[in-house]
Design a protein around this motif. Structure first.
Motif, PDB file in Angstrom:
ATOM      1  N   PRO A  27       0.801  -1.227   0.000  1.00  0.00           N
ATOM      2  CA  PRO A  27       0.000   0.000   0.000  1.00  0.00           C
ATOM      3  C   PRO A  27       0.838   1.284   0.000  1.00  0.00           C
ATOM      4  O   PRO A  27       0.396   2.314  -0.497  1.00  0.00           O
ATOM      5  CB  PRO A  27      -0.826  -0.110   1.278  1.00  0.00           C
ATOM      6  N   ASN A  28       2.031   1.237   0.548  1.00  0.00           N
ATOM      7  CA  ASN A  28       2.843   2.441   0.636  1.00  0.00           C
ATOM      8  C   ASN A  28       3.863   2.579  -0.484  1.00  0.00           C
ATOM      9  O   ASN A  28       4.525   3.609  -0.581  1.00  0.00           O
ATOM     10  CB  ASN A  28       3.574   2.487   1.981  1.00  0.00           C
ATOM     11  N   ASP A  29       4.009   1.561  -1.320  1.00  0.00           N
ATOM     12  CA  ASP A  29       5.006   1.599  -2.384  1.00  0.00           C
ATOM     13  C   ASP A  29       4.776   2.758  -3.343  1.00  0.00           C
ATOM     14  O   ASP A  29       5.725   3.457  -3.725  1.00  0.00           O
ATOM     15  CB  ASP A  29       5.018   0.283  -3.169  1.00  0.00           C
ATOM     16  N   LYS A  30       3.539   2.972  -3.731  1.00  0.00           N
ATOM     17  CA  LYS A  30       3.230   4.051  -4.663  1.00  0.00           C
ATOM     18  C   LYS A  30       3.564   5.406  -4.044  1.00  0.00           C
ATOM     19  O   LYS A  30       4.164   6.265  -4.692  1.00  0.00           O
ATOM     20  CB  LYS A  30       1.768   4.017  -5.088  1.00  0.00           C
ATOM     21  N   LEU A  31       3.201   5.598  -2.792  1.00  0.00           N
ATOM     22  CA  LEU A  31       3.479   6.863  -2.110  1.00  0.00           C
ATOM     23  C   LEU A  31       4.983   7.125  -2.037  1.00  0.00           C
ATOM     24  O   LEU A  31       5.442   8.238  -2.302  1.00  0.00           O
ATOM     25  CB  LEU A  31       2.877   6.857  -0.712  1.00  0.00           C
ATOM     26  N   VAL A  32       5.747   6.105  -1.710  1.00  0.00           N
ATOM     27  CA  VAL A  32       7.200   6.259  -1.618  1.00  0.00           C
ATOM     28  C   VAL A  32       7.781   6.638  -2.968  1.00  0.00           C
ATOM     29  O   VAL A  32       8.596   7.560  -3.074  1.00  0.00           O
ATOM     30  CB  VAL A  32       7.856   4.968  -1.080  1.00  0.00           C
TER      31      VAL A  32
END
Length: 59
Positions: A27-32
């Motif tokens: 879930p956080n890969d895109k944000l990073v």
């Protein structure tokens, strides 16, 4: 020189679009990746095309 700036801007905008439209595992890969590309434009673009894009293939 102005033409190179336009080409660089086009590549940068495409990179941001490509990151946002890609499917990621966590879930956080895109944000990073979005943050990396936004805060480190040249390095983030290079890293995305060398490492990030490969990690989203097949997902």
């Amino acid at each position: 020189m102005f033409g190179l700036g336009i080409i660089g801007l086009a590549i940068y905008v495409y990179t941001v679009y490509d990151v946002v439209s890609s499917k990621f595992g966590g879930p956080n890969d895109k944000l990073v990746w979005v943050l990396v590309v936004l805060f480190l434009p040249l390095l983030g673009t290079i890293l995305w095309f060398l490492m990030g894009k490969k990690s989203t293939l097949g997902k």
